[in-house]
Design a protein around this motif. Structure first.
Motif, PDB file in Angstrom:
ATOM      1  N   ASN A 260      41.000 -20.425 -83.439  1.00 46.39           N
ATOM      2  CA  ASN A 260      41.153 -19.026 -83.037  1.00 46.39           C
ATOM      3  C   ASN A 260      41.139 -18.892 -81.512  1.00 46.39           C
ATOM      4  OD1 ASN A 260      41.286 -18.143 -85.674  1.00 46.39           O
ATOM      5  ND2 ASN A 260      39.082 -17.662 -85.822  1.00 46.39           N
ATOM      6  N   ALA A 261      40.193 -19.588 -80.875  1.00 45.42           N
ATOM      7  CA  ALA A 261      40.101 -19.523 -79.410  1.00 45.42           C
ATOM      8  C   ALA A 261      41.324 -20.143 -78.759  1.00 45.42           C
ATOM      9  CB  ALA A 261      38.830 -20.215 -78.949  1.00 45.42           C
ATOM     10  N   THR A 263      44.314 -20.352 -79.946  1.00 43.03           N
ATOM     11  CA  THR A 263      45.473 -19.484 -80.149  1.00 43.03           C
ATOM     12  C   THR A 263      45.429 -18.280 -79.216  1.00 43.03           C
ATOM     13  OG1 THR A 263      45.623 -20.141 -82.479  1.00 43.03           O
ATOM     14  CG2 THR A 263      46.750 -18.105 -81.842  1.00 43.03           C
ATOM     15  N   ALA A 264      44.237 -17.731 -79.037  1.00 42.50           N
ATOM     16  CA  ALA A 264      44.103 -16.504 -78.246  1.00 42.50           C
ATOM     17  C   ALA A 264      44.150 -16.760 -76.742  1.00 42.50           C
ATOM     18  CB  ALA A 264      42.790 -15.805 -78.613  1.00 42.50           C
ATOM     19  N   LEU A 265      43.587 -17.864 -76.310  1.00 39.37           N
ATOM     20  CA  LEU A 265      43.557 -18.174 -74.877  1.00 39.37           C
ATOM     21  C   LEU A 265      44.873 -18.801 -74.441  1.00 39.37           C
ATOM     22  CD1 LEU A 265      39.963 -19.647 -74.520  1.00 39.37           C
ATOM     23  CD2 LEU A 265      40.824 -17.620 -73.351  1.00 39.37           C
ATOM     24  N   ARG A 266      45.357 -18.399 -73.298  1.00 36.50           N
ATOM     25  CA  ARG A 266      46.605 -18.959 -72.777  1.00 36.50           C
ATOM     26  C   ARG A 266      46.305 -20.060 -71.756  1.00 36.50           C
ATOM     27  NH1 ARG A 266      49.963 -13.338 -71.588  1.00 36.50           N
ATOM     28  NH2 ARG A 266      49.991 -12.569 -73.747  1.00 36.50           N
ATOM     29  N   TRP A 294      35.672 -11.593 -72.262  1.00 41.64           N
ATOM     30  CA  TRP A 294      36.739 -11.760 -73.260  1.00 41.64           C
ATOM     31  C   TRP A 294      36.183 -12.409 -74.527  1.00 41.64           C
ATOM     32  CZ3 TRP A 294      38.761 -15.931 -75.821  1.00 41.64           C
ATOM     33  CH2 TRP A 294      39.941 -15.708 -76.545  1.00 41.64           C
ATOM     34  N   THR A 298      36.184 -10.564 -78.281  1.00 44.44           N
ATOM     35  CA  THR A 298      36.928 -11.110 -79.416  1.00 44.44           C
ATOM     36  C   THR A 298      36.014 -11.712 -80.472  1.00 44.44           C
ATOM     37  OG1 THR A 298      37.190 -13.202 -78.200  1.00 44.44           O
ATOM     38  CG2 THR A 298      39.006 -11.596 -78.056  1.00 44.44           C
TER      39      THR A 298
END
Length: 334
Positions: A260-261, A263-266, A294, A298
Motif C-alpha cells: 500500500n505504501a 503504491t501510494a508513495l511516488r 502523510w 493515510t
C-alpha cells in the motif's frame, strides 16, 4: 608584513568585520603560473571553530601562512583580530598562535625547557614565564614528563606540547594546520577535547584537517577549498544537504502495508525482499514532518523510520571532483 595585500574593487570598509575574528575579501596568491588562492572570501566569528577542507595542493596551508603573517598575499584584503593584515602585521602576530603541520618541538631539550623558551620569545618576565609554563604543563597533562627530553614523548604528547607552546602568549586566535595528523584515534580524540576547551574559553580556532570526521565533529562552519576557490561553505549539516542521495528509509513487517505504501508513495526505491522503501529527502525537518503527516493521514504505519543524509565524504568528493583527501605526508603547494 609587506604591503603586497592590495585593495580590490570590493573594498572592506572599516567596521565590516563586526565581531568576526577573521575577515577575508578577495584573497589571492600565485606561485609562477600556479594560482593557489583565487579570490577567496571568509568571515569567521569570534569564539568559533572554522575548518578549511580541500585536496592536496588546494591552498589550505597557503591560506594559513598568509593569515598568520608568514607570507604575503598577491591581492585582496584581510583583517585578523580586528587588525589589517598588511597595515598592522605586528599587532596580528601579537593576537594569534600557530601550530603547523609539523611539530615545532625541540626534541633535544625537555618539555619544560621548550615552554620556557617560548616564554622568553614572548618576552615574559622569568617568574611569569615559569608560572605560565607550570600551568600549561598541568593543563595538558605533561607535568610528569616535563623534565624529560621531548624526543622521548609519544606523538600525542608532542602534539599537546606543541599546542601548549602556542598558548604561552595567550592568543585569542589559533591556527591549527592539520593538528592530529599521524596521531592514533585515542590521541586524536584527546586533541579534540583540547580544542573544545579552547573554544569554551573564547578562543577562535582556524583548523585545516585531512580528517573529514574531525571537521564534522568540531567545526561550527566548514569551507571546502578547490582549485583556489571556495566551492561551498556552511555548517556540516548545510553542506550535507547540498549533495543528492538523502532519503528516509521506511521498513515494514506486513507485506500488505508495504505494498500500500509503495503504491501510494511516488519516486520510492523498493526492496521487496526486505520490505523497505527509500523516499528521497533532504533530511530537513519540513520534509520529515510532511512525510509523517502523510503517513498519519493515510493510516500507514511503518515499523521503523530512519533518516539518511550524505556525509562529509560525499560532500568532499562531489565538490572536488573526486580528488583525494589530503595525504598526511604531503604538504599543500608551498
Amino acid at each position: 608584513m609587506a604591503s603586497s595585500v592590495m585593495p580590490t574593487p570590493r573594498r572592506m570598509a572599516a567596521g565590516d568585520s563586526g565581531s568576526a575574528a577573521i575577515s577575508v575579501v578577495g584573497l589571492r596568491k600565485s606561485y609562477g603560473d600556479k594560482t593557489v588562492l583565487d579570490g577567496i572570501d571568509l568571515r569567521i566569528p569570534a569564539g568559533s571553530v572554522f575548518a578549511l577542507l580541500g585536496p592536496n595542493g588546494a591552498g589550505k596551508t597557503t591560506a594559513v601562512k598568509i593569515l598568520s603573517t608568514l607570507i604575503t598575499a598577491d591581492g585582496g584584503q584581510a583583517q585578523v583580530a580586528g587588525r589589517d593584515l598588511s597595515a598592522d602585521p605586528q599587532a596580528v602576530r601579537a593576537a594569534i598562535g600557530v601550530t603547523g603541520q609539523f611539530s615545532a618541538v625541540d626534541g633535544l631539550i625537555t618539555g619544560e625547557e621548550n615552554m620556557l623558551l617560548m616564554a622568553d620569545l614572548h618576552h615574559l618576565p622569568k617568574r611569569e614565564g615559569r608560572r605560565v609554563t607550570a600551568e600549561l604543563l598541568e593543563r595538558f597533562d605533561l607535568t610528569e614528563a616535563a623534565k624529560k627530553p621531548a624526543s622521548t614523548y609519544s606523538g600525542g604528547m608532542k602534539r599537546r606540547l606543541d599546542i601548549a607552546m602556542t598558548l604561552v602568549g595567550d592568543p585569542r586566535i589559533i591556527f591549527l594546520d592539520e593538528p592530529t595528523t599521524g596521531l592514533d584515534p585515542r590521541s586524536r580524540h584527546n586533541m579534540w577535547q583540547i580544542i573544545r576547551e579552547l573554544v569554551s574559553d573564547g578562543v577562535t580556532v582556524f583548523l585545516t584537517t585531512q580528517y573529514l570526521e574531525e571537521a564534522d565533529e568540531l567545526a561550527d562552519r566548514i569551507a571546502v577549498l578547490n582549485d583556489g576557490k571556495i566551492a561551498a561553505e556552511g555548517t556540516a549539516e548545510e553542506l550535507k544537504r547540498l549533495i543528492p542521495g538523502g532519503h528516509v528509509r521506511l521498513r515494514f513487517s506486513d507485506p500488505a502495508t508495504y505494498e500500500n505504501a509503495a503504491t501510494a508513495l511516488r519516486e520510492t526505491q523498493r526492496d521487496d525482499e526486505a520490505l523497505i522503501l527509500q523516499v528521497p529527502s533532504d533530511g530537513s525537518q519540513r520534509e520529515l514532518r510532511s512525510l509523517l503527516d502523510w503517513l498519519d493521514a493515510t493510516g500507514i504505519e511503518a515499523d521503523e523510520l530512519t533518516v539518511h543524509t550524505p556525509d562529509l565524504d560525499d560532500v568532499f568528493f562531489a565538490l572536488t571532483g573526486g580528488a583525494g583527501v589530503p595525504h598526511q605526508t604531503k604538504e599543500d603547494v608551498r
